[in-house]
Design an enzyme around this catalytic site. Structure first.
Site, short mmCIF file in Angstrom:
data_model
loop_
_atom_site.label_atom_id
_atom_site.label_comp_id
_atom_site.label_asym_id
_atom_site.label_seq_id
_atom_site.Cartn_x
_atom_site.Cartn_y
_atom_site.Cartn_z
N ASP A 27 -1.86 -11.09 -3.82
CA ASP A 27 -0.61 -10.15 -3.81
C ASP A 27 -0.45 -9.54 -2.52
OD1 ASP A 27 1.38 -8.56 -5.17
OD2 ASP A 27 -0.01 -6.87 -4.84
N ASP A 29 2.22 -6.18 -1.37
CA ASP A 29 2.18 -4.96 -1.35
C ASP A 29 0.86 -4.02 -2.07
OD1 ASP A 29 4.91 -4.38 0.07
OD2 ASP A 29 5.21 -5.67 -1.83
N ASP A 243 -3.89 -5.80 -6.71
CA ASP A 243 -4.12 -4.43 -6.99
C ASP A 243 -3.54 -3.83 -8.23
OD1 ASP A 243 -1.23 -4.64 -6.03
OD2 ASP A 243 -1.45 -2.49 -5.94
#
Length: 314
Positions: A27, A29, A243
């Site tokens: 991922d 961001d 995250d």
């Protein structure tokens, strides 16, 4: 498997871990960067993966940038990237329609990035940008474009009632495809401001259209299907780094990837503790195989592994 703190692993475990995958899905961001600020040592981690011969794909639910724009951002932040290793939901939406042999027009609730990706594969579109409310003009006066054969809902700061009317009206025809880029609910910002995510807009259109969208982004399986078909990725030899529990980790769990949660974004250590205690089967799927504070904390382990793996030329 219960989450394992990466720092508790011994050298043999670490070596076994790095030898267990050939492909890295990460991922962006909250993992590699926040806005235009890269996480400490994140660029070196990605570079070291590439030095070790690992394939790296940037996998993001963000629909506001095209692949080309993501490549430019990666270059600005010193991450190595090409369009071929960017998997963004704007492009995935275009790929999905291309796979269907779609040859009509798309009504977009979303960004210019979606329009760019559709144009690149030869699909016409309409709807991007503001759609002003015209006073004293009844919404029932809206006339559908007969060429529209699909509706795509992505992140759209111009989302409003006229767009809802148009999307729901097009989707009243069951032959019109309904695509949502992703279902991320919201994003935290400074000063405790909450930014509604694309998922909020998708659910709104699902409600008034009385239909469910086909979702392109994580945790849905289209990404995994594309990786297997286009890039011959082996799920058992793939690591997903993220995250967010209900997108990144859930994608990995459902698709048979190894999962590594970094604690710099949405999900935190206390969430893992909660999921481990939970009796809810779905929450068990949120538990990562490994967790680490930041992606940069992988660097010393990777450097040790690289020294053992790559023999200097004489």
């Amino acid at each position: 498997m219960a989450a394992i703190n990466f720092k508790t692993l011994n050298d043999d475990d670490v070596n076994e871990f790095f030898n267990s995958f050939d492909t890295v899905l990460t991922d962006c961001d909250g993992v590699l960067w926040i806005d235009m600020r890269p996480m400490k040592n994140a660029t070196q981690v990605i570079s070291t993966f590439l030095e070790l011969g690992k394939r790296v794909f940037y996998v993001t639910n963000n629909s506001t940038k095209s692949r080309e724009e993501f490549v430019e951002k990666c270059k600005t932040l010193n991450f190595e990237a090409t369009k071929d290793n960017i998997l963004c939901t704007a492009n995935l939406s275009a790929c999905y329609l291309q796979d269907l042999g779609f040859n009509k027009k798309v009504y977009i609730i979303g960004s210019k990035a979606i329009a760019k990706e559709l144009t690149e594969v030869g699909i016409s579109h309409t709807g991007v940008g503001p759609d002003s409310i015209i006073e004293n003009v009844p919404y029932r006066a809206f006339k559908k474009d007969p060429e529209v054969g699909a509706v795509i809902v992505g992140f759209d700061e111009h989302f409003n009632y006229p767009k809802m009317v148009k999307a729901a009206s097009y989707l009243n025809d069951p032959n019109v495809h309904f695509i949502g880029t992703n279902t991320d609910e919201r994003f935290p910002a400074a000063n405790n401001v909450i930014i509604p995510g694309t998922g909020s807009l998708v659910r709104c259109i699902e409600s008034c259209a009385e239909r469910k969208a086909v979702i392109m982004g994580k945790p849905e399986s289209y990404i995994a299907d594309l990786l297997k078909k286009k890039y011959n990725v082996n799920p058992k030899r793939t690591l997903m780094i993220g995250d967010r529990h209900n997108t990144d980790i859930l994608l990995g769990t459902r698709c048979g990837f190894k999962t590594l949660l970094v604690l710099t974004g949405v999900s935190k250590l206390h969430h893992i503790t909660k999921w481990k205690r939970s009796k809810c089967p779905e929450e068990k799927e949120y538990i990562p195989d490994y967790y680490i504070n930041t992606i940069g904390d992988l660097l010393p382990y990777l450097e040790k592994f690289k020294c053992k793996t790559i023999t200097p030329s004489t």
